[in-house]
Design a protein around this motif. Structure first.
Motif, PDB file in Angstrom:
ATOM      1  N   GLU A 106      -4.780  -8.060  14.630  1.00 11.19           N
ATOM      2  CA  GLU A 106      -3.624  -7.360  15.193  1.00 11.19           C
ATOM      3  C   GLU A 106      -2.186  -7.660  14.469  1.00 11.19           C
ATOM      4  O   GLU A 106      -1.250  -7.020  14.601  1.00 11.19           O
ATOM      5  CB  GLU A 106      -3.408  -7.813  16.731  1.00 11.19           C
ATOM      6  CG  GLU A 106      -4.536  -7.217  17.405  1.00 11.19           C
ATOM      7  CD  GLU A 106      -4.621  -7.662  19.015  1.00 11.19           C
ATOM      8  OE1 GLU A 106      -3.864  -8.666  19.102  1.00 11.19           O
ATOM      9  OE2 GLU A 106      -5.331  -7.050  19.682  1.00 11.19           O
ATOM     10  N   ASP A 107      -2.244  -8.803  13.850  1.00 12.91           N
ATOM     11  CA  ASP A 107      -1.050  -9.070  13.024  1.00 12.91           C
ATOM     12  C   ASP A 107      -0.631  -8.264  11.993  1.00 12.91           C
ATOM     13  O   ASP A 107      -1.347  -7.499  11.280  1.00 12.91           O
ATOM     14  CB  ASP A 107      -1.108 -10.453  12.246  1.00 12.91           C
ATOM     15  CG  ASP A 107      -1.206 -11.777  13.245  1.00 12.91           C
ATOM     16  OD1 ASP A 107      -0.673 -11.585  14.607  1.00 12.91           O
ATOM     17  OD2 ASP A 107      -1.504 -12.884  12.938  1.00 12.91           O
ATOM     18  N   PRO A 108       0.875  -8.120  12.038  1.00 11.40           N
ATOM     19  CA  PRO A 108       1.211  -6.985  10.969  1.00 11.40           C
ATOM     20  C   PRO A 108       1.118  -7.461   9.638  1.00 11.40           C
ATOM     21  O   PRO A 108       0.870  -8.729   9.253  1.00 11.40           O
ATOM     22  CB  PRO A 108       2.831  -7.100  11.304  1.00 11.40           C
ATOM     23  CG  PRO A 108       3.043  -8.344  11.724  1.00 11.40           C
ATOM     24  CD  PRO A 108       1.980  -8.446  12.764  1.00 11.40           C
ATOM     25  N   CYS A 109       0.687  -6.482   8.657  1.00 10.86           N
ATOM     26  CA  CYS A 109       0.420  -6.715   7.140  1.00 10.86           C
ATOM     27  C   CYS A 109       1.698  -6.317   6.326  1.00 10.86           C
ATOM     28  O   CYS A 109       2.046  -4.944   6.681  1.00 10.86           O
ATOM     29  CB  CYS A 109      -0.813  -6.217   6.795  1.00 10.86           C
ATOM     30  SG  CYS A 109      -1.192  -6.231   5.041  1.00 10.86           S
ATOM     31  N   VAL A 110       2.335  -6.939   5.709  1.00 11.55           N
ATOM     32  CA  VAL A 110       3.106  -6.517   4.511  1.00 11.55           C
ATOM     33  C   VAL A 110       2.701  -6.918   3.155  1.00 11.55           C
ATOM     34  O   VAL A 110       2.004  -7.703   2.873  1.00 11.55           O
ATOM     35  CB  VAL A 110       4.488  -7.349   5.058  1.00 11.55           C
ATOM     36  CG1 VAL A 110       5.019  -7.034   6.307  1.00 11.55           C
ATOM     37  CG2 VAL A 110       4.466  -8.838   4.731  1.00 11.55           C
ATOM     38  N   VAL A 111       3.630  -6.344   2.280  1.00 14.52           N
ATOM     39  CA  VAL A 111       3.485  -6.325   0.949  1.00 14.52           C
ATOM     40  C   VAL A 111       3.590  -8.060   0.466  1.00 14.52           C
ATOM     41  O   VAL A 111       4.568  -8.605   0.805  1.00 14.52           O
ATOM     42  CB  VAL A 111       4.257  -5.462   0.018  1.00 14.52           C
ATOM     43  CG1 VAL A 111       4.282  -6.140  -1.411  1.00 14.52           C
ATOM     44  CG2 VAL A 111       3.907  -4.032  -0.161  1.00 14.52           C
ATOM     45  N   GLY A 112       2.571  -8.710  -0.043  1.00 13.15           N
ATOM     46  CA  GLY A 112       2.549 -10.058  -0.336  1.00 13.15           C
ATOM     47  C   GLY A 112       1.764 -10.709   0.531  1.00 13.15           C
ATOM     48  O   GLY A 112       1.676 -11.936   0.333  1.00 13.15           O
ATOM     49  N   ASP A 113       1.410 -10.232   1.804  1.00 12.92           N
ATOM     50  CA  ASP A 113       0.674 -11.087   2.742  1.00 12.92           C
ATOM     51  C   ASP A 113      -0.845 -11.698   2.103  1.00 12.92           C
ATOM     52  O   ASP A 113      -1.071 -12.748   2.520  1.00 12.92           O
ATOM     53  CB  ASP A 113       0.191 -10.154   3.742  1.00 12.92           C
ATOM     54  CG  ASP A 113       1.086 -10.530   5.159  1.00 12.92           C
ATOM     55  OD1 ASP A 113       1.995 -11.205   4.979  1.00 12.92           O
ATOM     56  OD2 ASP A 113       0.754  -9.567   6.025  1.00 12.92           O
ATOM     57  N   TRP A 114      -1.427 -11.096   1.191  1.00 14.59           N
ATOM     58  CA  TRP A 114      -2.494 -11.196   0.555  1.00 14.59           C
ATOM     59  C   TRP A 114      -2.209 -12.159  -0.951  1.00 14.59           C
ATOM     60  O   TRP A 114      -2.988 -12.697  -1.535  1.00 14.59           O
ATOM     61  CB  TRP A 114      -3.306 -10.120   0.313  1.00 14.59           C
ATOM     62  CG  TRP A 114      -3.059  -8.878  -0.596  1.00 14.59           C
ATOM     63  CD1 TRP A 114      -3.161  -8.846  -1.956  1.00 14.59           C
ATOM     64  CD2 TRP A 114      -2.180  -8.179  -0.163  1.00 14.59           C
ATOM     65  NE1 TRP A 114      -2.317  -7.535  -2.411  1.00 14.59           N
ATOM     66  CE2 TRP A 114      -1.766  -7.283  -1.265  1.00 14.59           C
ATOM     67  CE3 TRP A 114      -1.594  -7.667   1.026  1.00 14.59           C
ATOM     68  CZ2 TRP A 114      -0.946  -5.873  -0.988  1.00 14.59           C
ATOM     69  CZ3 TRP A 114      -0.771  -6.443   1.342  1.00 14.59           C
ATOM     70  CH2 TRP A 114      -0.564  -5.812   0.316  1.00 14.59           C
ATOM     71  N   HIS A 115      -0.975 -12.479  -1.058  1.00  9.44           N
ATOM     72  CA  HIS A 115      -0.643 -13.291  -2.363  1.00  9.44           C
ATOM     73  C   HIS A 115      -1.082 -12.495  -3.499  1.00  9.44           C
ATOM     74  O   HIS A 115      -1.218 -13.263  -4.502  1.00  9.44           O
ATOM     75  CB  HIS A 115      -1.009 -14.701  -2.145  1.00  9.44           C
ATOM     76  CG  HIS A 115      -0.808 -15.293  -0.854  1.00  9.44           C
ATOM     77  ND1 HIS A 115       0.297 -15.546  -0.518  1.00  9.44           N
ATOM     78  CD2 HIS A 115      -1.644 -15.719   0.199  1.00  9.44           C
ATOM     79  CE1 HIS A 115       0.394 -15.932   0.751  1.00  9.44           C
ATOM     80  NE2 HIS A 115      -0.875 -16.405   1.072  1.00  9.44           N
TER      81      HIS A 115
END
Length: 410
Positions: free
Chosen positions: A249-258
């Motif tokens: 459920e947490d939002p995902c933004v560019v860079g979240d996955w490093h």
């Protein structure tokens, strides 16, 4: 925010106002104002079953009235949107006095992108014209989906159309105000909201950044994450066992996955996201359009059409540079414009959040659409229609009728 009692009152199945777990209430006893805070006492006076019956009846009446007039209006708005885009493209390489950019081009490029999304694609992807005779051109199951070509022709933006259809049409509309609502701004910005007052300047800087970048920085990866999760559930992907409810459920933004590892690497790869999702819009908008402007300027210079006798190479360079500057500024503006007309539809201290899920089209579902959505100035403000009223709605991206849209999303 709703109290626990009012959260239950708006989320129970059946009649919703007959509860068996509120303090001293007994089974099938009607909810009384004593169980609620003062601002929520209205719930005890509301007949949700009658309200739902009225909403359903009105929805059927409105659906039966759809026809050629709706198609004509759609075609008019499509013409307006295309005119904005065409005017922006036609002027993006032209200087405007001493300014380093062309505000006319920036405004119309921005407005063309916004209205293609919020008016045309938004309502088509919801199935708003499925039952109208559009020659198959504006149907939810074909519009912008299936190929890069269809995406480019129908609706080219940062978000993948298939991903937006799942994230917005399904999860947002049928989980409004719940933690599973991917567009719940209060939850998505919780870390920012909890920052101490001492860091207020930092908070404002972050909000300013998100306001002008949110479509590619947040919305594109988050909608794609939701699509990936949807696919994983359909395929019973064993990787789902590694994902907590909060992580899903947490939002995902560019860079979240490093860019290599991290939570979102479970949802999609870097190549898949940057090539399939962001790639088409970036390439078309910021590479091909400036290149086309450069080619046109070079051809005009070679033909002696441009004033001042500019050399083709110099004219091409100037046109490409001016176009790129105006396109980048238009991108910042359209993000800000979209943020203002989109985010505010579900933000506010008087809007409700919910701990439980409401069954689609249940009495509680309909009430939630009203108590967790916001309308703004609609039409000409006097109930009138026509071009003047359409101009107001056009600038709102037709999102100023948010309550009605949520009551009848399909």
């Amino acid at each position: 925010m709703a109290t626990r009692a009012s959260q239950h009152a708006l989320s129970r199945a059946g009649t919703e106002l007959y509860l068996d777990d509120l303090g001293n209430a007994v089974p099938n006893e009607k909810l009384s104002a004593e169980n609620l805070s003062a601002e929520d006492a209205w719930i005890s006076k509301c007949d949700l079953d009658a309200f739902a019956a009225d909403i359903k009846a009105l929805g059927k009446t409105l659906a039966a009235q759809q026809g050629d007039a709706d198609v004509r209006h759609l075609n008019k708005i499509v013409c307006w949107q295309r005119a904005c885009t065409a005017l922006g493209v036609a002027t993006m390489a032209m200087p405007l006095g001493p300014l380093p950019f062309n505000p006319i081009a920036v405004w119309f490029l921005s407005l063309g992108v916004l209205t293609r999304w919020t008016i045309v694609a938004h309502h088509v992807c919801h199935g708003g014209f499925d039952k109208c005779d559009t020659g198959g051109r504006y149907h939810r199951f074909t519009f912008g989906v299936g190929s890069v070509y269809r995406r480019c022709v129908d609706w080219l933006d940062w978000m993948l159309v298939e991903a937006w259809n799942v994230e917005h049409n399904q999860l947002h509309h049928y989980s409004l105000g719940e933690d599973s609502d991917p567009d719940l701004v209060e939850r998505n910005l919780d870390n920012l909201r909890q920052m101490p007052a001492l860091l207020a300047p930092v908070k404002y800087l972050v909000i300013a950044f998100l306001t002008v970048t949110w479509k590619w920085f947040y919305y594109a990866p988050n909608t794609f994450k939701v699509l990936s999760l949807n696919r994983m559930r359909r395929e019973a992907d064993p990787r789902l066992e590694k994902l907590s409810t909060q992580l899903q459920e947490d939002p995902c933004v560019v860079g979240d996955w490093h860019f290599l590892l991290g939570p979102s690497s479970l949802f999609f790869s870097n190549v898949e996201f940057f090539v399939r999702v962001l790639g088409p819009f970036f390439t078309t908008r910021f590479l091909l359009l400036p290149a086309a402007a450069a080619a046109a300027a070079a051809a005009l210079a070679a033909g002696g059409v441009l004033p001042g006798g500019a050399e083709p190479l110099a004219a091409a360079h100037a046109a490409a540079a001016a176009s790129l500057v105006n396109l980048v500024l238009a991108e910042l503006l359209t993000n800000a414009h979209a943020f203002l007309v989109v985010a505010t539809n579900h933000c506010g201290d008087d809007l409700y959040r919910f701990e439980q899920h409401a069954a689609p089209r249940s009495p509680s579902f309909y009430m939630r659409q009203v108590t967790s959505s916001v309308n703004f100035a609609t039409g000409d403000g006097r109930g009138g229609h026509g071009h003047a009223a359409d101009c107001v709605d056009f600038l709102h991206g037709w999102l100023n009728y948010q309550i009605e849209h949520h009551l009848w999303p399909d």
